[in-house]
Design an enzyme around this catalytic site. Structure first.
Site, short mmCIF file in Angstrom:
data_model
loop_
_atom_site.label_atom_id
_atom_site.label_comp_id
_atom_site.label_asym_id
_atom_site.label_seq_id
_atom_site.Cartn_x
_atom_site.Cartn_y
_atom_site.Cartn_z
N GLY A 277 -4.60 -4.18 -3.78
CA GLY A 277 -5.61 -3.13 -4.00
C GLY A 277 -4.84 -1.89 -4.40
N HIS A 278 -4.86 -1.53 -5.67
CA HIS A 278 -4.06 -0.41 -6.18
C HIS A 278 -5.00 0.73 -6.58
CE1 HIS A 278 -0.53 -3.36 -7.20
NE2 HIS A 278 -0.85 -3.34 -5.92
N ASP B 86 0.82 -1.23 0.00
CA ASP B 86 0.00 0.00 0.00
C ASP B 86 0.84 1.27 0.00
OD1 ASP B 86 -2.22 -1.65 0.13
OD2 ASP B 86 -2.24 -1.64 2.31
N GLY C 209 1.52 3.02 -2.52
CA GLY C 209 1.07 3.95 -3.57
C GLY C 209 1.58 3.51 -4.94
N LYS C 210 1.82 2.20 -5.09
CA LYS C 210 2.35 1.66 -6.35
C LYS C 210 1.40 1.96 -7.52
CE LYS C 210 2.31 -2.39 -4.40
NZ LYS C 210 2.01 -2.00 -3.01
N LYS D 89 -0.83 4.27 -8.05
CA LYS D 89 -0.81 5.67 -8.51
C LYS D 89 0.40 5.92 -9.42
CE LYS D 89 0.49 10.19 -7.54
NZ LYS D 89 0.59 11.45 -6.82
N GLN E 234 1.88 -6.00 -3.24
CA GLN E 234 2.37 -6.13 -1.86
C GLN E 234 3.67 -5.33 -1.70
OE1 GLN E 234 1.35 -9.48 -3.45
NE2 GLN E 234 -0.57 -8.52 -2.93
N ARG F 27 2.52 -29.04 -7.14
CA ARG F 27 2.22 -29.58 -8.48
C ARG F 27 0.82 -30.17 -8.57
NH1 ARG F 27 8.04 -32.34 -8.42
NH2 ARG F 27 7.30 -32.60 -6.31
N THR G 30 2.74 14.01 -3.78
CA THR G 30 2.24 15.00 -2.81
C THR G 30 0.70 15.01 -2.74
OG1 THR G 30 2.36 16.67 -4.55
CG2 THR G 30 4.26 16.50 -3.06
N GLY H 223 -10.68 -3.06 3.39
CA GLY H 223 -11.25 -1.95 4.17
C GLY H 223 -10.76 -1.91 5.62
N ARG H 224 -9.83 -2.82 5.98
CA ARG H 224 -9.33 -2.83 7.37
C ARG H 224 -8.49 -1.59 7.65
NH1 ARG H 224 -6.19 -8.41 7.53
NH2 ARG H 224 -5.72 -7.76 5.41
N PRO H 225 -8.54 -1.05 8.90
CA PRO H 225 -7.67 0.09 9.21
C PRO H 225 -6.21 -0.35 9.12
CG PRO H 225 -9.01 -0.53 11.12
CD PRO H 225 -9.37 -1.47 10.03
N LYS I 88 2.96 10.23 -0.22
CA LYS I 88 2.19 10.71 0.93
C LYS I 88 2.98 11.67 1.83
CE LYS I 88 -1.49 8.05 1.73
NZ LYS I 88 -2.41 6.94 2.05
P1 GDP Z 1 -0.80 0.41 -3.52
O1 GDP Z 1 -1.39 -0.87 -3.05
O2 GDP Z 1 0.68 0.46 -3.29
O3 GDP Z 1 -1.16 0.76 -4.93
O4 GDP Z 1 -1.41 1.56 -2.59
P2 GDP Z 1 -2.96 1.70 -2.17
O5 GDP Z 1 -3.73 2.20 -3.33
O6 GDP Z 1 -3.44 0.47 -1.49
O7 GDP Z 1 -2.83 2.78 -1.01
C1 GDP Z 1 -2.29 4.04 -1.24
C2 GDP Z 1 -3.34 5.08 -0.85
O8 GDP Z 1 -2.73 6.35 -0.75
C3 GDP Z 1 -4.43 5.25 -1.90
O9 GDP Z 1 -5.63 5.62 -1.27
C4 GDP Z 1 -3.91 6.39 -2.75
O10 GDP Z 1 -4.96 7.13 -3.42
C5 GDP Z 1 -3.28 7.26 -1.71
N1 GDP Z 1 -2.12 8.04 -2.16
C6 GDP Z 1 -1.12 7.69 -3.02
N2 GDP Z 1 -0.18 8.66 -3.07
C7 GDP Z 1 -0.58 9.63 -2.23
C8 GDP Z 1 -0.01 10.88 -1.82
O11 GDP Z 1 1.07 11.27 -2.22
N3 GDP Z 1 -0.71 11.61 -0.88
C9 GDP Z 1 -1.91 11.18 -0.38
N4 GDP Z 1 -2.52 11.96 0.51
N5 GDP Z 1 -2.47 10.02 -0.75
C10 GDP Z 1 -1.82 9.25 -1.65
P1 IMO Z 2 -0.96 -4.12 -2.26
O1 IMO Z 2 -0.54 -4.66 -3.61
C1 IMO Z 2 -0.95 -4.60 2.06
C2 IMO Z 2 -0.98 -8.70 3.58
C3 IMO Z 2 -2.21 -9.13 4.34
C4 IMO Z 2 -1.58 -10.10 5.32
C5 IMO Z 2 -0.50 -10.78 4.47
C6 IMO Z 2 -0.92 -12.12 3.87
O2 IMO Z 2 -2.24 -3.38 -2.29
O3 IMO Z 2 0.16 -3.39 -1.63
P2 IMO Z 2 -2.46 -12.77 1.81
O4 IMO Z 2 -3.91 -12.54 1.56
O5 IMO Z 2 -1.57 -12.18 0.77
O6 IMO Z 2 -2.14 -14.20 2.07
O7 IMO Z 2 -2.15 -11.99 3.20
O8 IMO Z 2 -0.20 -9.88 3.43
N1 IMO Z 2 -1.25 -8.17 2.22
C7 IMO Z 2 -1.19 -6.86 1.91
N2 IMO Z 2 -0.98 -5.78 2.69
N3 IMO Z 2 -1.11 -4.45 0.72
C8 IMO Z 2 -1.28 -5.54 -0.07
O9 IMO Z 2 -1.28 -5.45 -1.42
C9 IMO Z 2 -1.38 -6.81 0.52
N4 IMO Z 2 -1.58 -8.05 0.04
C10 IMO Z 2 -1.48 -8.88 1.09
O10 IMO Z 2 -2.84 -8.04 4.99
O11 IMO Z 2 -0.93 -9.39 6.35
MG MG Z 3 -2.89 -1.54 -1.79
#
Ligand code: GDP
Ligand code: IMO
Ligand code: MG
Length: 437
Positions: free
Chosen positions: A48-49, A21, A23-24, A26, A232, A151, A422, A310-312, A339
């Site tokens: 989740g991207h 997470d 920000g890949k 984006k 990940q 396998r 940013t 949706g987890r915190p 960020k």
């Molecule tokens: P990913 O899994 O690496 O693609 O990242 P996620 O999409 O799961 O989480 C990144 C979150 O940060 C998303 O809600 C993006 O819209 C948000 N985001 C990405 N870059 C920035 C940034 O520079 N600033 C802020 N405020 N939010 C950002």
């Molecule tokens: P992106 O691509 C953040 C975490 C899960 C758990 C562990 C194993 O959006 O960055 P899994 O379902 O893969 O067997 O879970 O990995 N996890 C992630 N955490 N971003 C992700 O993907 C994740 N994909 C899996 O929360 O801790």
């Molecule tokens: Mg993500």
């Protein structure tokens, strides 16, 4: 393509250097206007991207984040575990918004298929683990990779051979139904139902199945640019991460080769994405985690909720020790710090610069992953900034303290910072050195 094609062919890997997470999505979306193809090489719909374009948000799980750039081909390499149900839903959602997916997406026939029993097993195991649960996304990722390695897996190509699929499914289901029924006391899955669903879903995607490795070689020899999109993050890598609190694939750079079918000479640049702080979803060690109002403030300003479940997300200070390791194992060419704006207004910013374990000072994480739980962290403090950095596009327009923080990150984390994000929107970036330039 908007960048001139006069230079040599360039392939760029974008991967996460923390616990996901970063920000890949984006950044992949941003860079994909300058490439001919975007390729996923590992993970599955646990990812989740998030892409934000002129305020409109799109969350992608399985389809590469180049899909919103009409000129980029998108490919799912053999290293990705594919839930065809999730792919169907994502394809239909995008197509209902006018995004052409089918004519631009290719899927490797060697991708393992995530079957209904994989998700059931993932959830049953997590429940059985109780307090020791990994906190998986519950998408069946681990069990699908286990079947691949044992396998016993079903591959995309198997879906187009009724007899072969029936044979393989019978064997796999015999084994998994035994575990579901006898070990987890759950209902068996019906062979006929699973077979019919798999055949139907396979038929929906038959025209998209293609030799991704061969296509990548063709693109490379034609001098085209390719972007490899990691899912990940490095600390969730099955080998290098905080085992056992990891995902079930290699999330680090080696997986680009094995998961798509290219050689290491086809990787020209590795962009390591890191937040300006750290987050983690699910269980497991997190040495710089914050449990105070500062952490809660970061979570709230950063809107830190998982894009898949949706987890915190747990929040904490930047961990330069872990980032140093990520830079080393991935051969990071440059970092992209995302960020930065979320730290606006924080009075004093801290960075974990070393760990202490039983009196010993460590500049890299311990090799014994159990030791992660007992680490103490040495911090360096940096003065924060009170101005907004949101949407800033020039480095010189950042407050002095923000510039100093970025410069310190470079020396602490072992690679230069080439990009800064940013804000969530596609246009909210500072590009110091373009990875494709
Ligand atoms: P990913 O899994 O690496 O693609 O990242 P996620 O999409 O799961 O989480 C990144 C979150 O940060 C998303 O809600 C993006 O819209 C948000 N985001 C990405 N870059 C920035 C940034 O520079 N600033 C802020 N405020 N939010 C950002
Ligand atoms: P992106 O691509 C953040 C975490 C899960 C758990 C562990 C194993 O959006 O960055 P899994 O379902 O893969 O067997 O879970 O990995 N996890 C992630 N955490 N971003 C992700 O993907 C994740 N994909 C899996 O929360 O801790
Ligand atoms: Mg993500």
């Amino acid at each position: 393509m908007t960048m001139s094609g006069t230079g040599s062919a360039k392939s760029v890997v974008v991967l996460g250097t923390q616990w996901g997470d970063e920000g890949k999505g984006k950044i992949v979306d941003l860079l994909s206007k300058d490439v001919d193809a975007v390729v996923r090489f590992q993970g599955g719909h646990n990812a989740g991207h998030t892409l934000v374009i002129d305020g409109q948000k799109t969350v992608l799980h399985l389809i590469p984040s180049g899909i919103l750039n009409a000129d980029a081909q998108c490919m799912i390499g053999n290293g990705v575990v594919v839930s065809l149900e999730a792919l169907k839903k994502e394809t239909e959602d995008l197509e209902s918004r006018g995004v052409d997916v089918r004519s631009r997406l290719k899927i490797s026939p060697a991708c393992p298929v995530i079957m209904p029993y994989h998700e059931k097993l993932d959830l049953a195991r997590e429940t059985a683990l109780g307090k020791k649960a990994i906190g998986t996304t519950g998408r069946g990722i681990g069990p699908a990779y286990e079947d691949k390695v044992s396998r016993r897996g079903i591959r995309i190509s198997d879906l187009y051979n009724h007899v072969l699929l029936s044979e393989k499914l019978e064997e796999a289901l015999d084994f998994h139904n035994f575990v579901l029924e006898k070990y987890f006391h759950m209902q068996r899955l019906s062979f006929d139902r699973v077979l019919d669903d798999a055949l139907q879903l396979g038929a929906c995607f038959s025209e998209l199945v293609a030799d991704v490795a061969a296509e990548l070689h063709r693109l490379r020899s034609d001098g085209k640019r390719v972007l490899f999109e990691g899912a990940q993050g490095s600390l969730l890598d099955i080998d290098h991460g905080t085992y056992p609190f990891v995902t079930s694939s290699n999330t680090t750079v080696g997986a680009v080769c094995t998961g798509s079918g290219i050689g290491p000479d086809a990787i020209d640049y590795v962009l390591g994405i890191t937040k300006a702080y750290t987050t983690r979803v699910g269980s497991g060690p997190f040495p710089t985690e914050l449990f105070d109002d500062i952490g809660a403030g970061i979570a709230s300003r950063g809107d830190e909720f998982g894009a898949t479940t949706g987890r915190p997300r747990r929040c904490g200070w930047l961990d330069a020790v872990a980032l140093r390791k990520a830079a080393q194992i991935n051969g990071v060419t440059g970092f992209c710090v995302t960020k930065l704006d979320v730290l606006d207004g924080v009075e004093t910013i801290k960075v974990g610069t070393a760990y202490r374990l039983g009196g010993e000072r460590l500049e890299l994480p311990p090799l014994n992953s159990e030791a992660w739980a007992d680490l103490e962290v040495e911090y360096e403090s940096f003065p924060g900034w009170q101005q907004s950095t949101r949407g800033v596009t020039r480095f010189d327009d950042l407050p002095f303290n923000a510039r100093a923080y970025i410069k310190s990150m470079e020396s602490l984390c072992g690679a230069p910072v080439h990009m800064i994000s940013t804000g969530p929107d596609r246009k909210e970036n500072i590009i110091l050195q373009h990875p494709l330039a």
